[in-house]
Design a protein around this motif. Structure first.
Motif, PDB file in Angstrom:
ATOM      1  N   LEU A 151      -3.022  40.107 -50.003  1.00  0.00           N
ATOM      2  CA  LEU A 151      -2.476  39.515 -48.813  1.00  0.00           C
ATOM      3  C   LEU A 151      -3.560  39.745 -47.689  1.00  0.00           C
ATOM      4  O   LEU A 151      -3.922  38.918 -46.702  1.00  0.00           O
ATOM      5  CB  LEU A 151      -1.135  39.913 -48.151  1.00  0.00           C
ATOM      6  CG  LEU A 151       0.110  38.960 -48.778  1.00  0.00           C
ATOM      7  CD1 LEU A 151       1.268  39.741 -48.542  1.00  0.00           C
ATOM      8  CD2 LEU A 151       0.098  37.653 -48.643  1.00  0.00           C
ATOM      9  N   PHE A 152      -4.173  40.914 -47.775  1.00  0.00           N
ATOM     10  CA  PHE A 152      -4.975  41.418 -46.617  1.00  0.00           C
ATOM     11  C   PHE A 152      -6.488  41.284 -46.704  1.00  0.00           C
ATOM     12  O   PHE A 152      -6.751  41.202 -48.144  1.00  0.00           O
ATOM     13  CB  PHE A 152      -4.614  42.833 -46.624  1.00  0.00           C
ATOM     14  CG  PHE A 152      -3.268  43.432 -46.202  1.00  0.00           C
ATOM     15  CD1 PHE A 152      -2.882  43.348 -44.705  1.00  0.00           C
ATOM     16  CD2 PHE A 152      -2.227  43.616 -47.028  1.00  0.00           C
ATOM     17  CE1 PHE A 152      -1.610  43.747 -44.611  1.00  0.00           C
ATOM     18  CE2 PHE A 152      -0.936  43.951 -46.712  1.00  0.00           C
ATOM     19  CZ  PHE A 152      -0.461  43.838 -45.443  1.00  0.00           C
ATOM     20  N   PRO A 153      -7.208  41.011 -45.955  1.00  0.00           N
ATOM     21  CA  PRO A 153      -6.818  41.134 -44.417  1.00  0.00           C
ATOM     22  C   PRO A 153      -6.652  39.957 -43.709  1.00  0.00           C
ATOM     23  O   PRO A 153      -6.115  39.773 -42.564  1.00  0.00           O
ATOM     24  CB  PRO A 153      -8.085  41.745 -43.767  1.00  0.00           C
ATOM     25  CG  PRO A 153      -9.058  40.935 -44.592  1.00  0.00           C
ATOM     26  CD  PRO A 153      -8.589  40.857 -45.921  1.00  0.00           C
ATOM     27  N   ASN A 154      -6.387  38.772 -44.570  1.00  0.00           N
ATOM     28  CA  ASN A 154      -6.223  37.413 -43.928  1.00  0.00           C
ATOM     29  C   ASN A 154      -4.878  37.178 -43.239  1.00  0.00           C
ATOM     30  O   ASN A 154      -4.773  36.615 -42.247  1.00  0.00           O
ATOM     31  CB  ASN A 154      -6.757  36.481 -44.822  1.00  0.00           C
ATOM     32  CG  ASN A 154      -7.972  36.369 -45.105  1.00  0.00           C
ATOM     33  OD1 ASN A 154      -8.720  36.852 -44.674  1.00  0.00           O
ATOM     34  ND2 ASN A 154      -8.535  34.806 -45.786  1.00  0.00           N
ATOM     35  N   ILE A 155      -3.821  38.109 -44.057  1.00  0.00           N
ATOM     36  CA  ILE A 155      -2.506  37.803 -43.374  1.00  0.00           C
ATOM     37  C   ILE A 155      -2.475  38.385 -42.042  1.00  0.00           C
ATOM     38  O   ILE A 155      -1.661  37.871 -41.281  1.00  0.00           O
ATOM     39  CB  ILE A 155      -1.492  38.422 -44.295  1.00  0.00           C
ATOM     40  CG1 ILE A 155      -0.186  38.030 -44.010  1.00  0.00           C
ATOM     41  CG2 ILE A 155      -1.803  40.041 -44.305  1.00  0.00           C
ATOM     42  CD1 ILE A 155       0.178  36.625 -44.106  1.00  0.00           C
ATOM     43  N   ILE A 156      -3.010  39.508 -41.632  1.00  0.00           N
ATOM     44  CA  ILE A 156      -3.105  40.001 -40.214  1.00  0.00           C
ATOM     45  C   ILE A 156      -3.611  38.882 -39.403  1.00  0.00           C
ATOM     46  O   ILE A 156      -3.025  38.825 -38.238  1.00  0.00           O
ATOM     47  CB  ILE A 156      -4.081  41.171 -40.249  1.00  0.00           C
ATOM     48  CG1 ILE A 156      -3.572  42.245 -41.308  1.00  0.00           C
ATOM     49  CG2 ILE A 156      -4.071  41.825 -38.979  1.00  0.00           C
ATOM     50  CD1 ILE A 156      -4.435  43.499 -41.243  1.00  0.00           C
TER      51      ILE A 156
END
Length: 377
Positions: free
Chosen positions: A201-206
């Motif tokens: 998920l990270f880092p785009n989910i941030i």
């Protein structure tokens, strides 16, 4: 928030403790629904558990609106991921048919609401919101934001309709009525690369999380309809189309989002506000059955116009959720891109067109009596 989400809390119970009690009750409800294999366990389970328990002892239960909003942001992100290039291509190709079928279905629902309103004695605005086949969350939020709407009646009609669709549509598809007509030409899932991705998920989910939260808050400030749902959905779609890859959330997060929303709705419900209980429940079941029959009739027209299989047509027009209808389409070999494209189009059409249209129509109807009164004076 336009309405207080929970009853007053007794001084003997602190708010953190009442939230923990509510959470434990919701988890128990969801767990029971899971064990019994009932539909939408983490939405309907917590909703019903909170409804029953809070009406037995209201003081012990609390669920701040901010928790519900968090759940809506998560759901909005998930919806935004569905707006992929294949989905947009399918929508543009069949746009005339989608507009026609969606309009016919909504007009049919409006007609059903007229009859149910007259028979039950409930105001038309309440019955209409209960009859529109939009997302359960969308309709409940719109009902909460509207004046002169009985939220309990809207929820009862919407929940009964949803459960009838989930139960009856698969039975219809697998019945002799559709024997030999299920298969379609293409059963390739209409999902994005993000949905199939096994990446982290990270880092785009941030980035998505920050953007979705800001759009939800900003949308609420400018009074955008169902801002905490539509704001995140729009920005997620824009970011994804712009090249920022989004990833499907783990099931535990989507289940948690359903729980957050379900508990909130359950605490809002007050059965004592449901007049003529038996009549209302009977009319809800009857209107749901008529709606399914109407969707079947429109599916015959759609199958004739677009030369698709009977199963594909019915699943495309069934007033249920895109996920459930797409899953059934895959299982029976129906044309999944067509089914998912239609369901997605109707979902966003209702998201964007119905709330402002609903408010405009009833605002005008409210102004006409006022104008008449002014002339008389």
């Amino acid at each position: 928030m336009s309405r207080q989400s929970t009853p007053a809390i007794s001084k003997a119970i602190s708010q953190p403790l009442s939230i923990l009690i509510t959470l434990a009750t919701a988890l128990a409800g969801g767990g029971i629904f899971m064990l019994l294999h009932w539909p939408l366990p983490w939405l309907l389970g917590p909703m019903i558990a909170a409804l029953i328990s809070s009406n037995l002892r209201k003081q012990a239960y609390s669920w701040p609106g901010q928790i519900r909003n968090t759940g809506m942001i998560i759901v909005g992100y998930t919806i935004g991921l569905s707006l992929t290039a294949p989905a947009l291509t399918e929508i543009s190709r069949q746009l005339p048919a989608m507009l026609l079928m969606t309009a016919l279905l909504l007009l049919f629902c409006a007609g059903i609401a007229v009859l149910v309103s007259k028979v039950s004695g409930t105001n038309y605005k309440t019955i209409l919101l209960g009859s529109i086949p939009g997302g359960l969350t969308q309709m409940l939020v719109l009902a909460e934001e509207s004046e002169d709407v009985n939220l309990t009646v809207v929820t009862v009609i919407q929940v009964i309709r949803l459960m009838m669709i989930i139960i009856c549509i698969p039975l219809l598809i697998y019945s002799p009525l559709f024997a030999g007509h299920a298969g379609g030409a293409d059963s390739t899932p209409l999902v994005s690369a993000a949905a199939e991705s096994t990446g982290v998920l990270f880092p785009n989910i941030i980035y998505f999380g920050i953007a979705c939260t800001l759009c939800g808050i900003g949308g609420q400030k400018i009074k955008f309809p169902t801002a905490f749902l539509l704001g995140p959905a729009i920005i997620t779609a824009v970011l994804q189309i712009s090249g920022l890859e989004g990833t499907m959330l783990p099931a535990v997060l989507t289940n948690a989002a359903q729980l957050m929303i379900g508990v909130y709705v359950g605490l809002l419900l007050d059965p004592r506000k449901l007049n003529h209980k038996l009549l209302t429940l009977s009319l809800a079941v009857g209107s749901g059955a008529v709606l399914i029959a109407g969707a079947y009739g429109f599916s015959l027209l759609f199958a004739y116009l677009e030369s698709v299989s009977a199963a594909t047509a019915l699943l495309s027009l069934a007033p249920g959720g895109m996920d459930q209808m797409s899953l059934i389409a895959h299982e029976v070999g129906a044309e999944l891109p067509t089914v998912a494209g239609f369901q997605l189009f109707r979902t966003f059409f209702i998201f964007f067109a119905v709330p402002p249209l609903f408010k405009l129509i009833f605002h005008e109807r409210k102004r006409k009596p006022e104008a008449a009164g002014t002339k008389l004076t």
